[in-house]
Motif scaffolding. Sequence first.
Motif, PDB file in Angstrom:
ATOM      1  N   PRO A  95       0.813  -1.225   0.000  1.00 56.79           N
ATOM      2  CA  PRO A  95       0.000   0.000   0.000  1.00 56.79           C
ATOM      3  C   PRO A  95       0.840   1.266   0.000  1.00 56.79           C
ATOM      4  O   PRO A  95       0.525   2.229  -0.709  1.00 56.79           O
ATOM      5  CB  PRO A  95      -0.797  -0.102   1.300  1.00 56.79           C
ATOM      6  CG  PRO A  95      -0.761  -1.514   1.695  1.00 56.79           C
ATOM      7  CD  PRO A  95       0.469  -2.111   1.117  1.00 56.79           C
ATOM      8  N   LEU A  96       1.939   1.269   0.763  1.00 60.05           N
ATOM      9  CA  LEU A  96       2.757   2.483   0.828  1.00 60.05           C
ATOM     10  C   LEU A  96       3.485   2.722  -0.491  1.00 60.05           C
ATOM     11  O   LEU A  96       3.626   3.869  -0.925  1.00 60.05           O
ATOM     12  CB  LEU A  96       3.752   2.390   1.979  1.00 60.05           C
ATOM     13  CG  LEU A  96       3.157   2.739   3.337  1.00 60.05           C
ATOM     14  CD1 LEU A  96       4.188   2.563   4.431  1.00 60.05           C
ATOM     15  CD2 LEU A  96       2.652   4.165   3.343  1.00 60.05           C
TER      16      LEU A  96
ATOM     17  N   ARG B 239       1.686   7.211  -6.348  1.00 60.81           N
ATOM     18  CA  ARG B 239       0.520   7.985  -6.706  1.00 60.81           C
ATOM     19  C   ARG B 239       0.707   9.476  -6.400  1.00 60.81           C
ATOM     20  O   ARG B 239       0.363  10.333  -7.193  1.00 60.81           O
ATOM     21  CB  ARG B 239      -0.626   7.398  -5.898  1.00 60.81           C
ATOM     22  CG  ARG B 239      -2.018   7.520  -6.356  1.00 60.81           C
ATOM     23  CD  ARG B 239      -2.355   6.937  -7.677  1.00 60.81           C
ATOM     24  NE  ARG B 239      -3.545   7.603  -8.111  1.00 60.81           N
ATOM     25  CZ  ARG B 239      -4.760   7.178  -7.815  1.00 60.81           C
ATOM     26  NH1 ARG B 239      -4.921   6.049  -7.190  1.00 60.81           N
ATOM     27  NH2 ARG B 239      -5.817   7.862  -8.190  1.00 60.81           N
ATOM     28  N   PHE B 240       1.242   9.731  -5.184  1.00 62.49           N
ATOM     29  CA  PHE B 240       1.336  11.125  -4.748  1.00 62.49           C
ATOM     30  C   PHE B 240       2.797  11.549  -4.638  1.00 62.49           C
ATOM     31  O   PHE B 240       3.552  10.988  -3.838  1.00 62.49           O
ATOM     32  CB  PHE B 240       0.657  11.309  -3.390  1.00 62.49           C
ATOM     33  CG  PHE B 240      -0.790  10.937  -3.392  1.00 62.49           C
ATOM     34  CD1 PHE B 240      -1.746  11.782  -3.938  1.00 62.49           C
ATOM     35  CD2 PHE B 240      -1.192   9.724  -2.866  1.00 62.49           C
ATOM     36  CE1 PHE B 240      -3.082  11.424  -3.948  1.00 62.49           C
ATOM     37  CE2 PHE B 240      -2.537   9.360  -2.875  1.00 62.49           C
ATOM     38  CZ  PHE B 240      -3.482  10.213  -3.425  1.00 62.49           C
TER      39      PHE B 240
ATOM     40  N   SER C 247       6.348  10.816  -1.793  1.00 64.39           N
ATOM     41  CA  SER C 247       7.694  10.297  -2.060  1.00 64.39           C
ATOM     42  C   SER C 247       8.734  11.385  -1.834  1.00 64.39           C
ATOM     43  O   SER C 247       9.886  11.081  -1.505  1.00 64.39           O
ATOM     44  CB  SER C 247       7.785   9.739  -3.474  1.00 64.39           C
ATOM     45  OG  SER C 247       7.292  10.682  -4.392  1.00 64.39           O
ATOM     46  N   ALA C 248       8.301  12.655  -1.941  1.00 67.39           N
ATOM     47  CA  ALA C 248       9.244  13.746  -1.710  1.00 67.39           C
ATOM     48  C   ALA C 248       9.686  13.778  -0.250  1.00 67.39           C
ATOM     49  O   ALA C 248      10.837  14.125   0.046  1.00 67.39           O
ATOM     50  CB  ALA C 248       8.629  15.094  -2.094  1.00 67.39           C
TER      51      ALA C 248
END
Lengths: 393, 243
Positions: free
Chosen positions: A236-237, A243-244, A248-249
């Motif tokens: 999930p992570l 996705r977003f 990840s930033a």
Amino acid sequence: MSRREAPLNRVVMALSLVATATWLALPLASVAPNRIVPGTAHTATDLLGWPLALLACLPLVALMALSRRLDRVRCHLALALVLLLLMALPGWLAIASQWLVDPELPQARLGIGAAWWLSLFWLSLMLIELRSRLALVGWRAALLPVVVATAWWLQGAWLGSLALGQELDGRRGDFLEAVVDHLLLVGGAVGASLVLGALIALAMRQSPRVERLGFAVLNFLQTIPSLALFGLLLAPLAWLAARFDWLSAIGVSGIGWAPAFLALLGYSLLPMVRNTHVALSEVDPGVLEAARGMGMGRGQVFRQVRLPLALPVVIEGVRITTVQAIGLTAVAALIGAGGLGSFIFQGLGQAAMDLVLLGALPILAMALVADALLGALARRLDHRRLASPGGAP
Amino acid sequence: MSGRQVNAWAAPLLWLSLLLLLALGGDWLEPLLRWSEPDARRVLYPQADLLTLLVRHVQVVAIASGLAVVIGVGAAILVTRPGGRDFLPLVAQFASMGQTFPPVAVLALAVPVLGFGTWPIIVALLLYGLLPIVRNTLAGLEGVDPAVQEAARGMGMGGAQRLWQVELPLAAPVILAGIRTSVTVNIATAALGATVGASNLGAPIIAGIVNNNTAYILQGALMIGLLALVVDSVFARLLPARQ
């Protein structure tokens, strides 16, 4: 003063007997020519020779003699003896490394044997027993382990050929980083669960439905094996991070600290919420009534009566959570979260047992220290509460 | 009458059948698991293995918990007898220290001594599971009403008779509650053994983490969870009076 004979202390007697037997019979140290080859074991008697090995037993014999009639004075004497024996423990390893390790072989290393570990164990039990016989509390009790640790640290210079030290030498920077990572994860998870747990506990007090649902979810989380919870968060992570971009930033990904932190948080919530909830709901209604009778408002009752009474139980929750999180963080190394667990799993993978020790021993020490410190804090707060009943102005 | 008995065993039987279904389920589970891991080459952990792993898991927990019960209850009984009272504070402190030692660390420290395989996890579980049993046995035995003890003594019962016929029966619910906590926690913790080469239900989880296969992890986790539910509901059945 009564002239009653002090009784035989069976605990100290038994422990000194077992310690003597351990010391004489089991290997004290082992020497290996390099990292992977298993070492040859040496007992204290074939290392020091019978006369010296027996001489080293003298303090233990003295302890047996003292334990036959352990009055207060003898109890202090016994405590001093046990402390000295504990402080001298690394010395035996230093002697062993002088006599056993060939200076021509830079790879040669000294392993710590069963007799050494067990002596440490029996002596620690004796220390605990004598400490509780003398009813030592507070800073006096805390001083004992500090004295021993300082003595050990001072002897560190002579232990260069210890396998543990050699493993550490190669990766001092990594080790420090792992300790910091470990502490950060534990601290972050415990801190976050303290805040979140308090909020959930407060919400539970508002409605019984939230209470039932909350405990059902948290109990369920606790039954998932830690290994599985770490694993189940990977996918999930990873999906969320893909996705977003902003996730990840900030470093969220399927492996690493993010799933570790979430799983630790999930596990930490149950003990935290349970203790906070118990702490807030089990305050004596009479005390609350009295506080209200004195004209306190709702907020005042909460701040000045409920919270101080609840604090020791909440700290107890923090203690349970912290000890649990220290162990679980070690497992988190499997999903790349770093920390001391990575040494354990690296060592297991390479069959390098000293590297395993380098990871496991600090984890054990951290858990014991956290347990002792937070336990002492909880007792202290509790003590204060007992000392000044109704201390609120 | 029998209808009520069947009802009482409904929960354990339900969990047990779900557990066996997962262990023996076969191919029709595949679509369900496929949903969790659409891209993997295979999602079904080799079934023959799952049943073996389940049996091994149960064995490990049974051995560790059996030893913990014998040692824990035995130690608690010894230190509440007149001859062993000296050891009571130490045993209580040691049991609580055992719970402070993280199971992973104990596991890792046990490997150099016991080698890879099943024994390290048994030692770790034994140490970790001791506290609830010792604590509850002590509480149960100390909680026996002194008046009852006195009455038993008045009836001419000796020490051993009092222990078997009065103290242990009265303390049994509390002791069983301790064993229940210990065993259910150990069922989950036993999975860690897979990291040092013990083959149990932790193995699919490790395989899943290594191969990035959520379906494997799910199968391991579900089976461990169901096993815990089976055991817990059996204990709940044995402890009906406890609230």
